[in-house]
Write a protein that holds these residues in place. Structure first.
Motif, PDB file in Angstrom:
ATOM      1  N   SER A   1      -7.277  -2.142   1.790  1.00 44.14           N
ATOM      2  CA  SER A   1      -6.065  -2.370   0.990  1.00 44.14           C
ATOM      3  C   SER A   1      -6.456  -2.684  -0.442  1.00 44.14           C
ATOM      4  O   SER A   1      -7.322  -3.522  -0.696  1.00 44.14           O
ATOM      5  CB  SER A   1      -5.241  -3.526   1.546  1.00 44.14           C
ATOM      6  N   THR A   2      -5.809  -2.004  -1.395  1.00 43.31           N
ATOM      7  CA  THR A   2      -6.011  -2.287  -2.815  1.00 43.31           C
ATOM      8  C   THR A   2      -4.800  -2.984  -3.417  1.00 43.31           C
ATOM      9  O   THR A   2      -4.665  -3.064  -4.636  1.00 43.31           O
ATOM     10  CB  THR A   2      -6.281  -0.983  -3.605  1.00 43.31           C
ATOM     11  N   ASP A   3      -3.927  -3.487  -2.553  1.00 43.86           N
ATOM     12  CA  ASP A   3      -2.684  -4.135  -2.993  1.00 43.86           C
ATOM     13  C   ASP A   3      -2.874  -5.648  -3.013  1.00 43.86           C
ATOM     14  O   ASP A   3      -3.172  -6.247  -1.977  1.00 43.86           O
ATOM     15  CB  ASP A   3      -1.558  -3.770  -2.018  1.00 43.86           C
ATOM     16  N   PRO A   4      -2.691  -6.317  -4.185  1.00 48.97           N
ATOM     17  CA  PRO A   4      -2.801  -7.779  -4.214  1.00 48.97           C
ATOM     18  C   PRO A   4      -1.822  -8.479  -3.282  1.00 48.97           C
ATOM     19  O   PRO A   4      -2.046  -9.616  -2.881  1.00 48.97           O
ATOM     20  CB  PRO A   4      -2.487  -8.119  -5.681  1.00 48.97           C
ATOM     21  N   ALA A   5      -0.732  -7.797  -2.926  1.00 44.90           N
ATOM     22  CA  ALA A   5       0.249  -8.377  -1.996  1.00 44.90           C
ATOM     23  C   ALA A   5       0.115  -7.757  -0.613  1.00 44.90           C
ATOM     24  O   ALA A   5       1.078  -7.645   0.132  1.00 44.90           O
ATOM     25  CB  ALA A   5       1.665  -8.162  -2.520  1.00 44.90           C
ATOM     26  N   SER A   6      -1.087  -7.375  -0.253  1.00 44.01           N
ATOM     27  CA  SER A   6      -1.310  -6.683   1.020  1.00 44.01           C
ATOM     28  C   SER A   6      -0.841  -7.508   2.211  1.00 44.01           C
ATOM     29  O   SER A   6      -0.969  -8.727   2.236  1.00 44.01           O
ATOM     30  CB  SER A   6      -2.795  -6.368   1.184  1.00 44.01           C
ATOM     31  N   ASN A   7      -0.340  -6.806   3.234  1.00 40.36           N
ATOM     32  CA  ASN A   7       0.057  -7.484   4.464  1.00 40.36           C
ATOM     33  C   ASN A   7      -0.750  -6.975   5.656  1.00 40.36           C
ATOM     34  O   ASN A   7      -0.309  -7.063   6.794  1.00 40.36           O
ATOM     35  CB  ASN A   7       1.558  -7.313   4.717  1.00 40.36           C
ATOM     36  N   LEU A   8      -1.942  -6.443   5.393  1.00 34.28           N
ATOM     37  CA  LEU A   8      -2.789  -5.989   6.496  1.00 34.28           C
ATOM     38  C   LEU A   8      -3.112  -7.122   7.457  1.00 34.28           C
ATOM     39  O   LEU A   8      -3.245  -6.918   8.661  1.00 34.28           O
ATOM     40  CB  LEU A   8      -4.090  -5.379   5.960  1.00 34.28           C
ATOM     41  N   GLN A   9      -3.250  -8.339   6.920  1.00 29.76           N
ATOM     42  CA  GLN A   9      -3.561  -9.468   7.794  1.00 29.76           C
ATOM     43  C   GLN A   9      -2.409  -9.740   8.766  1.00 29.76           C
ATOM     44  O   GLN A   9      -2.639 -10.195   9.888  1.00 29.76           O
ATOM     45  CB  GLN A   9      -3.868 -10.740   6.976  1.00 29.76           C
ATOM     46  N   ASP A  10      -1.168  -9.446   8.349  1.00 24.16           N
ATOM     47  CA  ASP A  10      -0.025  -9.611   9.256  1.00 24.16           C
ATOM     48  C   ASP A  10      -0.006  -8.498  10.306  1.00 24.16           C
ATOM     49  O   ASP A  10       0.297  -8.740  11.478  1.00 24.16           O
ATOM     50  CB  ASP A  10       1.287  -9.594   8.474  1.00 24.16           C
ATOM     51  N   VAL A  11      -0.314  -7.287   9.869  1.00 25.64           N
ATOM     52  CA  VAL A  11      -0.295  -6.151  10.786  1.00 25.64           C
ATOM     53  C   VAL A  11      -1.307  -6.341  11.910  1.00 25.64           C
ATOM     54  O   VAL A  11      -1.004  -6.135  13.087  1.00 25.64           O
ATOM     55  CB  VAL A  11      -0.588  -4.845  10.014  1.00 25.64           C
ATOM     56  N   PHE A  12      -2.525  -6.769  11.548  1.00 23.23           N
ATOM     57  CA  PHE A  12      -3.578  -6.913  12.554  1.00 23.23           C
ATOM     58  C   PHE A  12      -3.724  -8.348  13.058  1.00 23.23           C
ATOM     59  O   PHE A  12      -4.591  -8.629  13.876  1.00 23.23           O
ATOM     60  CB  PHE A  12      -4.908  -6.411  11.982  1.00 23.23           C
ATOM     61  N   GLU A  13      -2.894  -9.230  12.535  1.00 30.25           N
ATOM     62  CA  GLU A  13      -2.855 -10.625  12.969  1.00 30.25           C
ATOM     63  C   GLU A  13      -4.245 -11.252  12.958  1.00 30.25           C
ATOM     64  O   GLU A  13      -4.692 -11.876  13.921  1.00 30.25           O
ATOM     65  CB  GLU A  13      -2.226 -10.716  14.367  1.00 30.25           C
ATOM     66  N   THR A  14      -4.949 -11.070  11.825  1.00 26.17           N
ATOM     67  CA  THR A  14      -6.283 -11.647  11.652  1.00 26.17           C
ATOM     68  C   THR A  14      -6.555 -11.869  10.174  1.00 26.17           C
ATOM     69  O   THR A  14      -6.011 -11.155   9.324  1.00 26.17           O
ATOM     70  CB  THR A  14      -7.368 -10.720  12.248  1.00 26.17           C
ATOM     71  N   GLU A  15      -7.369 -12.868   9.853  1.00 28.64           N
ATOM     72  CA  GLU A  15      -7.728 -13.139   8.473  1.00 28.64           C
ATOM     73  C   GLU A  15      -8.683 -12.062   7.965  1.00 28.64           C
ATOM     74  O   GLU A  15      -9.636 -11.685   8.661  1.00 28.64           O
ATOM     75  CB  GLU A  15      -8.389 -14.518   8.351  1.00 28.64           C
ATOM     76  N   LEU A  16      -8.442 -11.572   6.762  1.00 30.12           N
ATOM     77  CA  LEU A  16      -9.258 -10.511   6.179  1.00 30.12           C
ATOM     78  C   LEU A  16      -9.790 -10.932   4.819  1.00 30.12           C
ATOM     79  O   LEU A  16      -9.192 -11.773   4.146  1.00 30.12           O
ATOM     80  CB  LEU A  16      -8.433  -9.233   6.036  1.00 30.12           C
ATOM     81  N   THR A  17     -10.909 -10.338   4.413  1.00 30.58           N
ATOM     82  CA  THR A  17     -11.479 -10.574   3.091  1.00 30.58           C
ATOM     83  C   THR A  17     -11.760  -9.223   2.443  1.00 30.58           C
ATOM     84  O   THR A  17     -11.403  -8.174   2.984  1.00 30.58           O
ATOM     85  CB  THR A  17     -12.793 -11.380   3.188  1.00 30.58           C
ATOM     86  N   ASN A  18     -12.435  -9.260   1.270  1.00 25.85           N
ATOM     87  CA  ASN A  18     -12.775  -8.000   0.622  1.00 25.85           C
ATOM     88  C   ASN A  18     -14.054  -7.388   1.182  1.00 25.85           C
ATOM     89  O   ASN A  18     -14.576  -6.424   0.631  1.00 25.85           O
ATOM     90  CB  ASN A  18     -12.877  -8.180  -0.899  1.00 25.85           C
ATOM     91  N   LYS A  19     -14.546  -7.937   2.291  1.00 26.41           N
ATOM     92  CA  LYS A  19     -15.688  -7.365   3.005  1.00 26.41           C
ATOM     93  C   LYS A  19     -15.202  -6.773   4.323  1.00 26.41           C
ATOM     94  O   LYS A  19     -14.330  -7.342   4.984  1.00 26.41           O
ATOM     95  CB  LYS A  19     -16.748  -8.433   3.282  1.00 26.41           C
TER      96      LYS A  19
END
Length: 577
Positions: free
Chosen positions: A48-66
């Motif tokens: 995700s290149t979106d500062p307001a990304s919701n990927l963490q909600d979709v996959f229900e896990t904490e994400l980082t830039n790694k």
């Protein structure tokens, strides 16, 4: 009739960019594509290149830039760019090698140069470039999928490779917000490779995601044209949310609106392959729903009893804004929740209360451009990025020629060619809008959440950049942060949808605004299907899913909320497109 979107049938390239208007379903479509490709045995990276990304909600896990592997999905890795983390890492990568080598004063000066607002943009872009150009990443993954920010900011990001490459070609002093020791030659090669990769149709496809609505089609066509002009001509269209069943007034209105808009699809989009993702009766969060989204077989829908829920409307909020005599009103929220339409509604209702209103936007997509009115009580301003950039550059150069020697003037001219200068010019235009005094109230339709927060958080660093390049800080910028933090002057109206991700995004925004000491009393739950009392089983299922989120907003806002009913082609009618 369009064919269904099935990733394995699409002859996909190595790099896929999902882009489109806010709220069209870029993240869910990109995520479902990534999961399906991984389930088919591929190695997949989703970024995700979106500062307001919701990927963490979709996959229900904490994400980082790694990259992080996703549990129960073999072969799928996900990364979520955090602009602040990226900026800190970028700053340290530049300064670190010179610790214990250069004097402390020199290190402090470097840190000051790299604390400017545009460092965040460069750092995020460098992260993006790494995923796009790294031979190791390219070899490791069969597909690399980018879930981008809403269209205006996605265009900005995808323009940066050419912009920085061109700037470095002309830069012979090492000036600009890149910093004098930032490794110009290495970056030039990286940016040139990024441009080559983006424009190679055998490597990269632009996936234009759109809703079956006229405003969304217009935005998709605009993005298609601008990106094709940049060289990204390998494109295809995904129409997300087509309604297949219709048997009551609400569902019939949706179906007819969608079919009419599809029949009048912009000619430009007709040139590309097109497929559809039907509207689903559930919120697409969690792995089970992501896996289900693109499947042909869907679960049976059960009819539910219809209740008459009575919620307050936007009139309640406007009455409070008038009673408290607010001078600055922002509409904020995730892309696609209807910030522009709510801003227009608030404006019209304030005018009905004998207020004069200056209506403006900070969103590069500028959906406010569709709003036309002859009402003398309403003035409208749009930030024309090219015009404000030229005006800013001309002003700075005029001051430089009057006060500097020729070598220093050349240095300033070089600095002003930096892509960062556009961000500074736009920010100054934003400050001028807030400072206007030609109306009783200024209503500002903002960019999607992440970009708005970056802008607000960067007020002080932007001021430093303006001072560095222009030699002085206008009073409008000096006054900006104190005015935004004054609850007697400013109100931020949080706009969301009665769905999982928009509400979670609003909750994060709520916390960020608390930390920034900015007043935000009111919430709007927009486009509620529950309020229509539909009898269509499919729409009823979606409506019942809303109840949980409306009640959550009611609780979080301490009952300072309103619910606006869903309407067909709501955006088109309100903005008079």
């Amino acid at each position: 009739m369009m064919q269904k979107y099935v990733p394995e049938n699409e002859n996909l390239t190595h790099y896929l960019f999902f882009t489109g208007k806010g709220g069209v379903g870029k993240t869910t479509t990109a995520s479902a594509t990534a999961v399906q490709l991984a389930d088919d045995g591929n190695q997949v990276m989703l970024v995700s290149t979106d500062p307001a990304s919701n990927l963490q909600d979709v996959f229900e896990t904490e994400l980082t830039n790694k990259p992080k592997s996703i549990k129960n999905i073999s072969g799928l890795y996900v990364a979520n760019f955090d602009p602040v983390v990226a900026a800190n890492e970028y700053r340290e990568s530049v300064i670190g090698p010179y610790r214990n080598v250069l004097p402390e004063a020199a290190l402090k000066n470097m840190a000051e140069q790299l604390s400017g607002s545009c460092t965040v943009e460069i750092a995020s872009f460098n992260e993006f470039s790494n995923f796009l150009t790294s031979p190791e990443i390219a070899k490791r993954f069969d597909y690399i999928i980018f879930d981008t920010a809403p269209t205006g900011h996605a265009l900005r990001m995808l323009q940066l490779p050419s912009a920085w490459s061109d700037y470095l070609d002309k830069n012979d002093r090492g000036a600009s917000c890149l910093g004098q020791l930032a490794g110009m030659g290495e970056k030039k090669a990286t940016y040139a490779k990024a441009v080559e990769t983006l424009n190679n149709p055998d490597l990269t496809t632009l996936m234009l995601v759109t809703r079956p609505q006229r405003a969304s089609f217009i935005e998709a066509a605009r993005a298609s044209r601008e990106l094709a002009d940049m060289g990204m001509k390998h494109q295809q269209v995904i129409v997300n949310g087509t309604l297949l069943t219709h048997n009551d007034e609400a569902s019939q209105a949706i179906f007819e609106q969608q079919q009419a808009d599809l029949a009048n699809l912009p000619h430009l989009l007709q040139n590309y392959p097109m497929s559809e993702v039907p509207l689903r009766a559930y919120n697409v969060t969690g792995l089970d729903k992501i896996r289900l989204l693109l499947k042909t077989k869907q679960p049976d829908i059960q009819s539910v009893e219809v209740y008459d829920y009575q919620y307050p409307t936007l009139d309640k909020i406007v009455a409070d804004l008038v009673a408290t005599d607010k001078k600055i009103i922002f509409t904020m929220g995730k892309g696609g929740v209807g910030k522009t339409t709510v801003a227009v509604q608030i404006t019209k209702k304030l005018v009905a209360q004998n207020k004069t209103v200056h209506l403006a936007t900070t969103d590069p997509a500028d959906h406010l451009n569709f709003f036309k009115t002859a009402d003398p009580a309403i003035t409208i301003s749009h930030i024309d990025e090219k015009r404000v950039l030229k005006d800013y550059q001309d002003e700075v150069m005029e001051n430089a020629r009057a006060t500097m020697n020729s070598d220093d003037v050349d240095y300033v001219a070089e600095d002003l060619r930096s892509p960062c200068t556009q961000e500074i010019a736009v920010f100054r235009a934003f400050a001028n809008i807030v400072a206007q005094d030609d109306s009783d109230v200024v209503v500002i339709d903002t960019a999607p959440t992440g970009h708005t927060l970056l802008l607000l958080d960067s007020t002080q660093s932007y001021a430093k950049e303006v001072n560095r390049s222009a030699g002085g800080v206008p009073q409008s910028i000096v006054d900006l942060l104190p005015r935004l933090q004054d609850p007697d002057q400013t109100e931020i109206v949080m706009v969301t949808l009665p769905e999982t991700t928009p509400v979670y995004e609003s909750m994060r925004l709520n916390d960020d605004l608390n930390r920034a000491h900015m007043a935000h009393t009111w919430w709007v739950v927009n486009q509620s299907m529950l309020a229509t009392q539909t009898t269509n089983p499919f729409l009823q299922a979606r409506a019942q899913n809303e109840l949980e989120w409306i009640e959550k907003v009611k609780d979080i806002s301490n009952n300072h909320f309103a619910v606006e009913q869903w309407q067909p082609n709501f955006e088109d009618k309100l903005l008079k497109i």
